[in-house]
Design an enzyme around this catalytic site. Structure first.
Site, PDB file in Angstrom:
ATOM      1  N   ASN A   8      59.606 -32.706 -54.700  1.00 18.19           N
ATOM      2  CA  ASN A   8      60.633 -31.916 -55.374  1.00 18.19           C
ATOM      3  C   ASN A   8      61.877 -32.794 -55.434  1.00 18.19           C
ATOM      4  O   ASN A   8      62.591 -32.942 -54.443  1.00 18.19           O
ATOM      5  CB  ASN A   8      60.886 -30.630 -54.577  1.00 18.19           C
ATOM      6  CG  ASN A   8      61.901 -29.721 -55.250  1.00 18.19           C
ATOM      7  OD1 ASN A   8      62.537 -30.098 -56.244  1.00 18.19           O
ATOM      8  ND2 ASN A   8      62.068 -28.530 -54.717  1.00 18.19           N
ATOM      9  N   ARG A  96      57.351 -30.946 -58.812  1.00 20.46           N
ATOM     10  CA  ARG A  96      58.045 -29.776 -59.340  1.00 20.46           C
ATOM     11  C   ARG A  96      58.938 -30.236 -60.487  1.00 20.46           C
ATOM     12  O   ARG A  96      59.759 -31.140 -60.316  1.00 20.46           O
ATOM     13  CB  ARG A  96      58.896 -29.132 -58.257  1.00 20.46           C
ATOM     14  CG  ARG A  96      59.708 -28.002 -58.827  1.00 20.46           C
ATOM     15  CD  ARG A  96      60.771 -27.529 -57.878  1.00 20.46           C
ATOM     16  NE  ARG A  96      61.467 -26.416 -58.487  1.00 20.46           N
ATOM     17  CZ  ARG A  96      62.774 -26.204 -58.346  1.00 20.46           C
ATOM     18  NH1 ARG A  96      63.513 -27.016 -57.618  1.00 20.46           N
ATOM     19  NH2 ARG A  96      63.332 -25.183 -58.937  1.00 20.46           N
ATOM     20  N   HIS A 185      61.538 -19.951 -61.447  1.00 24.01           N
ATOM     21  CA  HIS A 185      60.845 -19.539 -60.207  1.00 24.01           C
ATOM     22  C   HIS A 185      59.375 -19.198 -60.492  1.00 24.01           C
ATOM     23  O   HIS A 185      58.750 -18.459 -59.729  1.00 24.01           O
ATOM     24  CB  HIS A 185      61.486 -18.290 -59.557  1.00 24.01           C
ATOM     25  CG  HIS A 185      62.854 -18.488 -58.995  1.00 24.01           C
ATOM     26  ND1 HIS A 185      63.828 -17.514 -59.076  1.00 24.01           N
ATOM     27  CD2 HIS A 185      63.403 -19.519 -58.323  1.00 24.01           C
ATOM     28  CE1 HIS A 185      64.926 -17.948 -58.493  1.00 24.01           C
ATOM     29  NE2 HIS A 185      64.714 -19.163 -58.021  1.00 24.01           N
ATOM     30  N   ARG A 246      75.760 -17.064 -58.324  1.00 25.82           N
ATOM     31  CA  ARG A 246      75.701 -16.788 -59.772  1.00 25.82           C
ATOM     32  C   ARG A 246      75.908 -15.313 -60.033  1.00 25.82           C
ATOM     33  O   ARG A 246      75.414 -14.463 -59.295  1.00 25.82           O
ATOM     34  CB  ARG A 246      74.344 -17.206 -60.350  1.00 25.82           C
ATOM     35  CG  ARG A 246      74.061 -18.682 -60.292  1.00 25.82           C
ATOM     36  CD  ARG A 246      72.794 -19.014 -61.081  1.00 25.82           C
ATOM     37  NE  ARG A 246      72.313 -20.344 -60.754  1.00 25.82           N
ATOM     38  CZ  ARG A 246      71.102 -20.602 -60.252  1.00 25.82           C
ATOM     39  NH1 ARG A 246      70.225 -19.632 -60.044  1.00 25.82           N
ATOM     40  NH2 ARG A 246      70.759 -21.833 -59.973  1.00 25.82           N
ATOM     41  N   GLU A 390      55.958 -22.437 -52.503  1.00 26.57           N
ATOM     42  CA  GLU A 390      55.910 -23.138 -53.792  1.00 26.57           C
ATOM     43  C   GLU A 390      55.180 -24.473 -53.677  1.00 26.57           C
ATOM     44  O   GLU A 390      54.491 -24.886 -54.600  1.00 26.57           O
ATOM     45  CB  GLU A 390      57.339 -23.319 -54.323  1.00 26.57           C
ATOM     46  CG  GLU A 390      57.921 -21.979 -54.784  1.00 26.57           C
ATOM     47  CD  GLU A 390      59.428 -21.990 -54.982  1.00 26.57           C
ATOM     48  OE1 GLU A 390      60.146 -21.885 -53.965  1.00 26.57           O
ATOM     49  OE2 GLU A 390      59.884 -22.098 -56.118  1.00 26.57           O
TER      50      GLU A 390
END
Ligand code: ADP
Length: 404
Positions: A8, A96, A185, A246, A390
């Site tokens: 990643n 990723r 996601h 956010r 993940e």
């Protein structure tokens, strides 16, 4: 026995895990940080083979100019601290990649064409795709004989129907600038929804699930018969739920309003909505553990923050219930979803008429890191907590692509 190395790559970091796919567990993991910043460092960890044993750590601080140099340091770490990569011969390196646009609906074997496509999609993810690509290019040099697989955060949501992914905006934006809902996601939503079906003892193709991935970033997805049909993040990860920093949904006129009344540029508003909004803006902290401490001390901003956060969750659960028509499970995952019993309780409060209920004893007594059903026995819609993974999902998709 197959192993997969999962990478990643961020703009100045590379996180990695080597997974033993017979067990589905990491046999080494680590991070290279501050790449290109002079004082880079690497931390490599090798978990003990037996349960009581100690994790072996290997650390280095030296300048790594770029991702290629960082990956060379990762190879050195494996050589010095194990496990022996030459002996293990990973079956794949899984990467990723944040944005696959409308081009990638699943994992792909990396070649020069895929590299170019990831580069062409950079306008949609200007911070992430170039960093992901740097990791891919470095890994192709570091592991020239190992297949490299790209797994996209957006891919799982490529099954959204046009009615769900289309914004009602001018044609030239949609065709010329690829303006549409993409969702993110996806790797987590795919993994967690499949696990939910397994817990129910059902085929994913016969299972409808609402997944709430609540980390620092947060998104909700409606999954019908194993396919994503609606998701809360849009063109960018800003849309939808209230997140750590956010805002999630706001009136689209907000940038123009602030331009007129506060003299702010579009870029300034965008940065503020991404980095200085959400729970942080209301409570003054973005880590939910800290926010609840403040709530308990009577902090009004923190109280408002969790109220807004949970209200938004309830609104989305209701909306996705309507999208799906019938729901087999509601699932919480990621840092907040897995660990925050008060958010879980707040998210389903008042939704009994939808068949959604939480057993407080199960919700509060959850064993961290385990999959659990937290609704009462015989509940109409099981509510679950499922830790996301993940890296494992990227590794599984990489092997599937290679036909293993
Ligand atoms: P990321 O989006 O960075 O991958 P994670 O899924 O790791 O995020 O979630 C990180 C967030 O999880 C933290 O910012 C914090 O708000 C929340 N979190 C972690 N542990 C707890 C806990 N015990 N209780 C409440 N929230 C937690």
């Amino acid at each position: 026995m197959s192993h997969v190395l999962v990478l990643n790559s961020g703009s100045s970091s590379i996180k990695y895990q080597l997974l033993d796919m017979a067990q589905g567990t990491p046999v080494a993991s680590g991070i290279v940080e501050r790449i290109g910043e002079g004082r880079s460092s690497l931390t490599h960890k090798v978990p003990a083979a037996d349960p009581g044993g100690e994790t072996r750590r290997y650390e280095r601080t030296e300048p790594y100019a770029d991702h290629e140099a960082g990956l060379k340091a990762v190879l050195d770490a494996f050589a010095a601290a194990g496990p022996d990569l030459d002996a293990i011969r990973p079956a794949a390196v899984g990467h990723r990649v944040v944005h696959g646009g409308d081009r990638f609906g699943g994992a792909v074997l990396v070649d020069d064409g895929v590299e170019s496509a990831i580069e062409e999609l950079a306008p949609l993810a200007p911070l992430h795709n170039p960093a992901n690509l740097a990791g891919i290019r470095g890994a192709r040099k570091a592991f020239p004989n190992v297949p490299q697989v790209a797994v996209f955060d957006t891919a799982f949501h490529q099954t959204l129907p046009p009615a769900a992914y289309t914004y009602a905006v001018p044609e030239e934006w949609r065709t010329g600038h690829k303006v549409r809902r993409y969702g993110f996601h996806g790797t987590s939503h795919a993994y967690v929804s499949r696990r939910a079906a397994a817990i129910l003892g059902q085929d994913p193709a016969d299972t409808n699930v609402i997944v709430l991935h609540l980390g620092n970033g947060a998104s909700a997805t409606a999954i019908e018969s194993g396919r994503s049909v609606e998701t809360s993040m849009g063109l960018t990860p800003l849309e939808g739920l209230v997140m750590g920093t956010r805002s999630g949904d706001v009136d689209p006129s907000l940038p123009a309003y602030l331009a007129r009344n506060a003299g702010m540029s579009a870029a300034e508003v965008d940065t503020a909505l991404n980095k200085r909004s959400g729970v942080l803006a209301l409570a003054g902290a973005n880590d939910m553990r800290e926010v609840w401490r403040m709530v308990d001390e009577g902090h009004e901003g923190a109280r408002l923050a969790v109220d807004v956060y949970c209200h938004r969750l309830r609104k989305y659960i209701g909306a996705y219930y309507a999208v799906l028509g019938s729901v087999d499970a509601l699932v919480f995952t990621a840092g907040v979803g897995e660990n925050d019993e008060r958010v879980r309780a707040g998210a389903v409060a008042g939704l009994e008429r939808l068949g959604l209920r939480i057993d407080p004893a199960k919700n509060d007594g959850l064993v961290r890191g385990t999959e659990q059903v937290i609704s009462p026995e015989g509940a109409e819609v099981p509510v679950m907590v499922i830790p996301t993974d993940e890296e494992l999902e990227i590794a599984v998709q990489s092997l599937e692509l290679l036909g293993r």
